[in-house]
Write a protein that holds these residues in place. Structure first.
Motif, mmCIF file in Angstrom:
data_model
loop_
_atom_site.group_PDB
_atom_site.id
_atom_site.type_symbol
_atom_site.label_atom_id
_atom_site.label_comp_id
_atom_site.label_asym_id
_atom_site.label_seq_id
_atom_site.Cartn_x
_atom_site.Cartn_y
_atom_site.Cartn_z
ATOM 1 N N ASP A 38 60.859 -93.386 26.476
ATOM 2 C CA ASP A 38 61.090 -94.025 27.775
ATOM 3 C C ASP A 38 61.668 -92.967 28.717
ATOM 4 O O ASP A 38 62.793 -92.511 28.534
ATOM 5 C CB ASP A 38 62.056 -95.197 27.629
ATOM 6 N N GLU A 39 60.873 -92.579 29.705
ATOM 7 C CA GLU A 39 61.255 -91.509 30.629
ATOM 8 C C GLU A 39 62.490 -91.885 31.446
ATOM 9 O O GLU A 39 63.375 -91.060 31.657
ATOM 10 C CB GLU A 39 60.089 -91.190 31.557
ATOM 11 N N LEU A 40 62.562 -93.113 31.896
ATOM 12 C CA LEU A 40 63.689 -93.547 32.716
ATOM 13 C C LEU A 40 64.992 -93.582 31.919
ATOM 14 O O LEU A 40 66.032 -93.132 32.395
ATOM 15 C CB LEU A 40 63.394 -94.927 33.313
ATOM 16 N N GLU A 41 64.917 -94.097 30.704
ATOM 17 C CA GLU A 41 66.095 -94.179 29.843
ATOM 18 C C GLU A 41 66.423 -92.832 29.201
ATOM 19 O O GLU A 41 67.547 -92.600 28.771
ATOM 20 C CB GLU A 41 65.869 -95.208 28.736
ATOM 21 N N GLY A 42 65.407 -91.970 29.061
ATOM 22 C CA GLY A 42 65.611 -90.691 28.391
ATOM 23 C C GLY A 42 65.911 -90.864 26.921
ATOM 24 O O GLY A 42 66.751 -90.168 26.353
ATOM 25 N N GLY A 59 48.691 -97.449 24.877
ATOM 26 C CA GLY A 59 47.992 -96.319 25.488
ATOM 27 C C GLY A 59 47.651 -95.259 24.470
ATOM 28 O O GLY A 59 47.948 -95.371 23.299
ATOM 29 N N ARG A 60 47.022 -94.237 24.945
ATOM 30 C CA ARG A 60 46.656 -93.135 24.063
ATOM 31 C C ARG A 60 47.852 -92.250 23.814
ATOM 32 O O ARG A 60 48.726 -92.114 24.653
ATOM 33 C CB ARG A 60 45.550 -92.308 24.696
ATOM 34 N N TYR A 61 47.826 -91.609 22.674
ATOM 35 C CA TYR A 61 48.891 -90.692 22.300
ATOM 36 C C TYR A 61 49.129 -89.684 23.423
ATOM 37 O O TYR A 61 48.206 -89.058 23.923
ATOM 38 C CB TYR A 61 48.503 -89.968 21.002
ATOM 39 N N GLU A 66 52.858 -95.531 32.868
ATOM 40 C CA GLU A 66 54.119 -96.080 33.338
ATOM 41 C C GLU A 66 55.218 -95.149 32.881
ATOM 42 O O GLU A 66 54.992 -93.980 32.658
ATOM 43 C CB GLU A 66 54.294 -97.491 32.795
ATOM 44 N N ARG A 67 56.385 -95.682 32.715
ATOM 45 C CA ARG A 67 57.505 -94.826 32.316
ATOM 46 C C ARG A 67 57.586 -94.624 30.815
ATOM 47 O O ARG A 67 58.385 -93.835 30.337
ATOM 48 C CB ARG A 67 58.804 -95.403 32.845
#
Length: 83
Positions: A38-42, A59-61, A66-67
């Motif tokens: 999760d990019e937002l949560e890191g 999604g694909r690997y 999204e985030r």
């Protein structure tokens, strides 16, 4: 685990093992553990799915629209990497 420039935080082996045990102990018939970044949560988090086709919902690997990005997926019982 997963310590790279794409994912700046590594995942502790003990956390990974805990997630495998959680999936195995569930009363639902989970077969796979998806590890999501999760990019937002890191941070990483687990997603448990019943069949391999359900992994496609993440999604694909390595691709993210999204985030959240699917980093890897493992069979809960053999612990082999499937994605």
């Amino acid at each position: 685990m997963f310590d790279s420039s794409d994912y700046p935080k590594s995942l502790k082996e003990s956390q990974f093992e805990d997630w495998l045990e959680t999936g195995r102990a569930s009363k639902l018939s989970y077969a796979y553990l998806a590890i999501i970044w999760d990019e937002l949560e890191g941070n990483y988090f687990p997603a448990f799915v019943e069949n391999r086709e359900d992994l496609e919902g993440y999604g694909r690997y390595g691709q993210s629209f999204e985030r959240q990005t699917l980093v890897a997926a493992y069979d809960l019982y053999s612990e082999s990497r499937v994605k």
